[in-house]
Enzyme design. Structure first.
Site, PDB file in Angstrom:
ATOM      1  N   ASP A 360       0.836  -1.204   0.000  1.00 19.67           N
ATOM      2  CA  ASP A 360       0.000   0.000   0.000  1.00 19.67           C
ATOM      3  C   ASP A 360       0.868   1.250   0.000  1.00 19.67           C
ATOM      4  O   ASP A 360       0.611   2.200  -0.718  1.00 19.67           O
ATOM      5  CB  ASP A 360      -0.956   0.001   1.197  1.00 19.67           C
ATOM      6  CG  ASP A 360      -0.240  -0.176   2.536  1.00 19.67           C
ATOM      7  OD1 ASP A 360       0.887  -0.715   2.557  1.00 19.67           O
ATOM      8  OD2 ASP A 360      -0.806   0.219   3.570  1.00 19.67           O
ATOM      9  N   ARG A 364       4.803   4.176   6.372  1.00 16.61           N
ATOM     10  CA  ARG A 364       4.269   4.090   7.729  1.00 16.61           C
ATOM     11  C   ARG A 364       4.312   2.655   8.250  1.00 16.61           C
ATOM     12  O   ARG A 364       4.872   1.762   7.611  1.00 16.61           O
ATOM     13  CB  ARG A 364       2.853   4.645   7.770  1.00 16.61           C
ATOM     14  CG  ARG A 364       1.818   3.805   7.064  1.00 16.61           C
ATOM     15  CD  ARG A 364       0.435   4.462   7.204  1.00 16.61           C
ATOM     16  NE  ARG A 364      -0.572   3.703   6.512  1.00 16.61           N
ATOM     17  CZ  ARG A 364      -1.513   4.252   5.757  1.00 16.61           C
ATOM     18  NH1 ARG A 364      -1.574   5.550   5.574  1.00 16.61           N
ATOM     19  NH2 ARG A 364      -2.420   3.479   5.189  1.00 16.61           N
ATOM     20  N   ASP A 365       3.673   2.456   9.391  1.00 18.36           N
ATOM     21  CA  ASP A 365       3.705   1.144  10.028  1.00 18.36           C
ATOM     22  C   ASP A 365       2.709   0.190   9.371  1.00 18.36           C
ATOM     23  O   ASP A 365       1.882  -0.414  10.031  1.00 18.36           O
ATOM     24  CB  ASP A 365       3.406   1.302  11.529  1.00 18.36           C
ATOM     25  CG  ASP A 365       2.198   2.201  11.768  1.00 18.36           C
ATOM     26  OD1 ASP A 365       1.509   2.561  10.784  1.00 18.36           O
ATOM     27  OD2 ASP A 365       1.928   2.557  12.940  1.00 18.36           O
ATOM     28  N   GLU A 366       2.762   0.113   8.046  1.00 16.10           N
ATOM     29  CA  GLU A 366       1.996  -0.876   7.273  1.00 16.10           C
ATOM     30  C   GLU A 366       2.932  -1.504   6.258  1.00 16.10           C
ATOM     31  O   GLU A 366       3.440  -2.569   6.462  1.00 16.10           O
ATOM     32  CB  GLU A 366       0.773  -0.235   6.603  1.00 16.10           C
ATOM     33  CG  GLU A 366      -0.338   0.010   7.613  1.00 16.10           C
ATOM     34  CD  GLU A 366      -1.678   0.328   6.990  1.00 16.10           C
ATOM     35  OE1 GLU A 366      -2.210  -0.511   6.248  1.00 16.10           O
ATOM     36  OE2 GLU A 366      -2.198   1.422   7.261  1.00 16.10           O
ATOM     37  N   TRP A 432     -11.057  -6.688  -2.394  1.00 16.62           N
ATOM     38  CA  TRP A 432      -9.679  -6.978  -1.990  1.00 16.62           C
ATOM     39  C   TRP A 432      -9.341  -8.418  -2.381  1.00 16.62           C
ATOM     40  O   TRP A 432      -8.452  -8.658  -3.191  1.00 16.62           O
ATOM     41  CB  TRP A 432      -9.511  -6.716  -0.483  1.00 16.62           C
ATOM     42  CG  TRP A 432      -9.145  -5.285  -0.198  1.00 16.62           C
ATOM     43  CD1 TRP A 432      -7.964  -4.862   0.346  1.00 16.62           C
ATOM     44  CD2 TRP A 432      -9.905  -4.101  -0.479  1.00 16.62           C
ATOM     45  NE1 TRP A 432      -7.956  -3.486   0.419  1.00 16.62           N
ATOM     46  CE2 TRP A 432      -9.123  -3.003  -0.068  1.00 16.62           C
ATOM     47  CE3 TRP A 432     -11.143  -3.850  -1.019  1.00 16.62           C
ATOM     48  CZ2 TRP A 432      -9.550  -1.680  -0.202  1.00 16.62           C
ATOM     49  CZ3 TRP A 432     -11.590  -2.539  -1.163  1.00 16.62           C
ATOM     50  CH2 TRP A 432     -10.793  -1.480  -0.749  1.00 16.62           C
ATOM     51  N   GLU A 649      -2.608   8.824  -0.983  1.00 14.23           N
ATOM     52  CA  GLU A 649      -3.641   7.878  -0.555  1.00 14.23           C
ATOM     53  C   GLU A 649      -5.022   8.519  -0.595  1.00 14.23           C
ATOM     54  O   GLU A 649      -6.013   7.883  -0.921  1.00 14.23           O
ATOM     55  CB  GLU A 649      -3.323   7.437   0.885  1.00 14.23           C
ATOM     56  CG  GLU A 649      -4.342   6.507   1.508  1.00 14.23           C
ATOM     57  CD  GLU A 649      -3.907   6.029   2.889  1.00 14.23           C
ATOM     58  OE1 GLU A 649      -3.081   6.738   3.525  1.00 14.23           O
ATOM     59  OE2 GLU A 649      -4.373   4.963   3.326  1.00 14.23           O
ATOM     60  N   HIS A 670       0.877   6.140  -2.260  1.00 18.74           N
ATOM     61  CA  HIS A 670      -0.072   5.038  -2.326  1.00 18.74           C
ATOM     62  C   HIS A 670      -0.493   4.917  -3.793  1.00 18.74           C
ATOM     63  O   HIS A 670      -1.158   5.789  -4.314  1.00 18.74           O
ATOM     64  CB  HIS A 670      -1.304   5.444  -1.521  1.00 18.74           C
ATOM     65  CG  HIS A 670      -1.601   4.585  -0.344  1.00 18.74           C
ATOM     66  ND1 HIS A 670      -0.840   4.595   0.789  1.00 18.74           N
ATOM     67  CD2 HIS A 670      -2.607   3.715  -0.107  1.00 18.74           C
ATOM     68  CE1 HIS A 670      -1.389   3.760   1.679  1.00 18.74           C
ATOM     69  NE2 HIS A 670      -2.464   3.209   1.142  1.00 18.74           N
TER      70      HIS A 670
HETATM   71  C1  BGC Z   1      -4.158   0.650   3.543  1.00 19.29           C
HETATM   72  C2  BGC Z   1      -4.802   0.463   2.226  1.00 19.29           C
HETATM   73  C3  BGC Z   1      -5.809  -0.594   2.252  1.00 19.29           C
HETATM   74  C4  BGC Z   1      -6.812  -0.200   3.257  1.00 19.29           C
HETATM   75  C5  BGC Z   1      -7.932  -1.170   3.348  1.00 19.29           C
HETATM   76  C6  BGC Z   1      -5.190   0.963   4.551  1.00 19.29           C
HETATM   77  O1  BGC Z   1      -4.685   1.102   5.814  1.00 19.29           O
HETATM   78  O2  BGC Z   1      -3.149   1.602   3.527  1.00 19.29           O
HETATM   79  O3  BGC Z   1      -4.292   0.969   1.156  1.00 19.29           O
HETATM   80  O4  BGC Z   1      -6.329  -1.028   1.068  1.00 19.29           O
HETATM   81  O5  BGC Z   1      -6.236   0.045   4.521  1.00 19.29           O
HETATM   82  O6  BGC Z   1      -8.727  -0.813   4.237  1.00 19.29           O
END
Ligand code: BGC
Length: 802
Positions: A360, A364-366, A432, A649, A670
């Site tokens: 994504d 960040r913390d993802e 998704w 994003e 994003h």
């Molecule tokens: C992510 C996304 C993702 C989404 C889904 C986010 O936190 O960064 O890009 O698809 O959550 O809910």
């Protein structure tokens, strides 16, 4: 010869050889010096004898955690973040290096550095933080063979006789960053190594190209803040790391922080990193000019803030982007500078988010492999960079993470599969999970290799059956609660209303039902292609049932969709869910939905890629152009105008008054909304694959001429060869130049709105009610026509037919 240190070129021959698999004689070993996640990193070492190196020696190597290997002090290869990122418990990649040139007769030393990486450093955000995701211990497995063949002598292999010691890397993590103390270089291998139980059947050859450095970016601007720290602007948001040269006294520290933006007062703003520390620190040994770039981490940033503690000065600094996709395969240039920048921004967002896994965001913390994002972006990804092996590798992980009941994980590799206690139910969202159907289809369209369909069909069928089971029928009614079975993100981040759940305007039931239709239709087509008629019939019937139910449930007698928003219309039109008798009214309601938002975009993640193609499909290129080109938020060009260098994003990540969006979820890198580039190639430059003859063996050329974009020039190095398409407008006369690669053929389709059509100087039509079609042989062609629009004409309205 290719650089002998690099991974072997991915030729068919190599693939075959690697594909044979190896009977590993090495064991997986853990450095005894390792004290666990977040502690000082370790290495393992072995001295070994080679009587007479022959030059063809190959190293087979992998690890739990990230590794970097050195033979006699020289780095092996220049790949980064090896062994890469997969569902490590089921599939662990190994690399192969030609290492002959590092060996010498007599005693040699091999060192393997290890760090936490994705394997065990923090993944996910604080409330759902997962440490040691795939295991508590870092470890490596490696063996060096005399001539590289699986049968040849093993010169050295990891086992319990190896030694271990500590590295100068005091701490390292993907989100954390890295602390390196150069004073601790060269610590002895005073500990032992421990053999861990390990099943080598999880080892798979690295299935995509390595992560590598791209050309580095120089400082564009630098200044000091009020606290005396230096801020460097590298001019481009990206993912990678800062490379430093520094001189000073032993023990002095250089601390590098990262940020994507400056706030409206010009202050370094780290809010978009959330809890990711993104902290890089180098402690000097005090030995002339010292060079450092992090070994086992990367950050998403444009700006770096450097603090120096003690006596030291930076003598050189640069920003080094890294990516798994290194070579661009397509270009799009037009007469509108903001649009050109939008394409560049998408390229940068793909580079930054195609690091081993389609993520994504990189900051960040993802930094997770969100399936929905990859699903909407896949086609654009395939145009901009060859993404075949990258996405195929990822699809194998999507399958590895699929749940028993067919649900697909929200993110892949899925850290929650092994830790359901931390975040239960983190799978099964429509839009998704549909990545398992959409992405293979996109790969088939672009590259024409059927094996991706054979490989993924069973997983698709299970997914479609799962979605059906949510409500046990054709109208999917996803539950509202996060984590409940069948929960959906809907049209995530729609600009109207609060942009978090639960209030997007597109109904979750409509979005989920629509996706059930999309995926069952694709699965039916795919099953037919791979020759599975039973599945093809079952899925086609299911698609028909959903289509009927959709019309009954979501379309009023007067042809309005019950949710009446841009996403619902765009997706329903694009995917042929509107019965002919309602088409006229639906078209009007769709346009009205756009008018209600003052011609601005009203779509989120799943609606956005469909919006402009749907407008083209109903014969509204002017409206598509107006929505695309308007420069206020929400809209694509707003962010470009505001200075974005990657895709945001949120449509309004930075407000018109310069303040960043207050949400804790606000990334500036994003790629999802960059999916509009597919439209630029397919509708504006006007070339696309023929779904029935994929891999660009037959190309449809069907441009929608948008006056504001002239002149347009585009090319794509497709699987079948280079395609070119460019047009320019002089008054209402268009000159469209295109090239069909050798071995392919093309069909030109021109809207009835276009007249006086000549192909290579031959008159072939002058407008009418039907689109004009003309076959194109390989080679260059020049097409000329006029764009006078006749009433009822429908430019691009034929796009569903090849
Ligand atoms: C992510 C996304 C993702 C989404 C889904 C986010 O936190 O960064 O890009 O698809 O959550 O809910």
């Amino acid at each position: 010869m290719q650089d002998a240190q690099t991974v072997l070129p991915r030729t068919a021959a190599n693939r075959r050889e690697i594909g044979r698999g190896i009977a590993w004689s090495a064991q997986l070993i853990q450095p005894a010096s390792d004290k666990g996640v977040g502690t000082q990193a370790s290495f393992i070492r072995k001295e070994f004898k080679v009587d007479a190196p022959g030059g063809a020696e190959r190293l087979y190597i992998s690890a739990h955690g990230l590794y970097r290997c050195f033979i006699n002090g020289e780095r092996v290869g220049d790949d980064l973040l090896t062994p890469g990122w997969t569902c490590y418990d089921k599939r662990l990649a190994y690399q192969i290096y030609e290492v002959g040139e590092h060996l010498r007769p007599g005693v040699n030393t091999i060192d393997i550095w290890l760090a936490d990486g994705w394997f065990r450093s923090q993944l996910m955000w604080p409330r759902s933080r997962i440490l040691n995701c795939w295991g508590d211990e870092v470890a490596a497995i490696a063996e060096l063979r005399r001539d590289g063949t699986p049968e040849s002598d093993v010169l050295v292999a990891t086992d319990g006789t190896w030694k271990s010691g500590l590295l100068p890397i005091l701490k390292s993590g993907i989100y954390f960053g890295e602390v390196y103390d150069a004073r601790q270089e060269g610590l002895p291998a005073s500990d032992s190594a421990k053999v861990l139980p390990f099943n080598t059947s999880v080892l798979v050859p690295h299935e995509t190209g390595p992560v590598r450095e791209l050309p580095s970016l120089a400082v564009e601007r630098q200044w000091q803040d009020a606290d005396g720290r230096t801020i460097y602007d590298f001019g481009q948001n990206m993912a990678g790391y800062v490379a430093l040269s520094v001189e000073g006294e032993a023990g002095a520290r250089v601390i590098v922080e990262h940020a994507e933006i400056l706030d409206k007062d010009g202050v370094f703003d780290k809010a978009s990193l959330r809890s990711a520390e993104a902290h890089v620190e180098y402690v000097l040994k005090g030995d002339g000019v010292e060079r450092y770039r992090p070994y086992f981490t990367f950050q998403g940033y444009r700006y770096a803030r450097v603090t120096i503690e003690g006596r030291a000065k930076i003598t050189a600094i640069a920003s080094v982007p890294i990516s798994s996709v290194l070579d661009r395969t397509a270009a799009f240039l037009c007469g509108h500078p903001l649009v050109n920048r939008l394409v560049e921004n998408t390229v940068w967002s793909q580079r930054a988010n195609f690091i081993e896994v389609p993520t994504d965001c990189p900051q960040r913390d993802e930094r997770l492999g969100w399936t929905g994002d990859a699903q909407v972006f896949a086609a654009t990804a395939c145009y901009l960079h060859n993404s075949e092996s990258f996405l195929r590798k990822w699809l194998r992980d999507v399958i590895a993470d699929q749940r028993e009941d067919g649900a697909i994980a929200h993110v892949v590799p899925d850290p929650t599969r092994l830790h359901p206690d931390i975040l239960p139910g983190f799978f099964g969202s429509t839009g998704w999970g549909d990545a398992i159907c959409v992405v293979p289809w996109v790969l088939w369209q672009h590259y024409g290799d059927r094996s991706v369909l054979d490989e993924t069909l069973p997983a698709m069928v299970r997914w479609v059956d799962f979605v059906w089971s949510i409500s046990d029928g054709p109208i999917v009614k996803p539950p509202r609660a996060w984590g409940a079975r069948g929960f959906t993100f809907g049209d995530w981040l729609q600009p109207s209303g609060p942009s978090e759940k639960p209030l997007p305007t597109c109904g979750d039931d409509l979005a989920a039902t629509l996706y059930l239709y999309i995926s069952s239709t694709l699965t039916a087509k795919i099953a037919r292609i791979v020759g599975n008629e039973t599945v093809a019939r079952r899925m086609a019937e299911r698609a028909e049932t959903v289509k009927k139910a959709f019309a009954a449930e979501f379309i009023t007698a007067n042809g309005r969709l019950v949710y009446d928003d841009q996403t619902s219309y765009a997706l329903a039109i694009l995917h042929d869910l509107i019965p002919a008798e309602h088409m006229r009214a639906v078209r009007q309601h769709f346009k009205a939905a756009i008018a209600r938002s003052d011609g601005r975009i009203g779509t989120g993640f799943i609606g956005t890629p469909a919006l402009l193609p749907a407008l083209i499909k109903i014969g509204e290129p002017e409206l598509a152009a107006a929505v695309f080109l308007q420069e206020e938020a929400p809209g694509w060009l707003y962010q470009v105008k505001t200075g974005a260098t990657t895709i945001w994003e949120r449509w309004d990540a930075i407000k018109p008054d310069g303040t960043p969006h207050p949400s804790g979820m606000n990334s500036y890198n994003h790629y999802a909304y960059g999916a509009v580039c597919q439209w630029l190639f397919e509708s504006v430059a006007g070339f696309r694959p023929d779904p029935n003859i994929p891999g660009f063996k037959h190309i449809i050329f069907e441009p929608a001429i948008i006056r504001e974009l002239t002149p347009v020039a585009s090319s794509y190095d497709s699987a079948a060869g280079r395609i070119e398409a460019s047009w320019s407008l002089d008054g209402d006369r268009v000159t469209y130049r295109l090239r069909v690669p050798d071995g392919s053929s093309g069909t030109l389709v021109l809207s009835p709105a276009y007249s006086e059509i000549r192909v290579d100087d031959q008159q072939i039509g002058s407008g009418g009610k039907e689109a004009t079609r003309s076959l194109l042989a390989p080679g260059a062609h020049t097409v000329t026509f006029r764009i006078s629009r006749s009433p009822g004409a429908n430019p691009g309205g034929d796009q569903t037919k090849p």
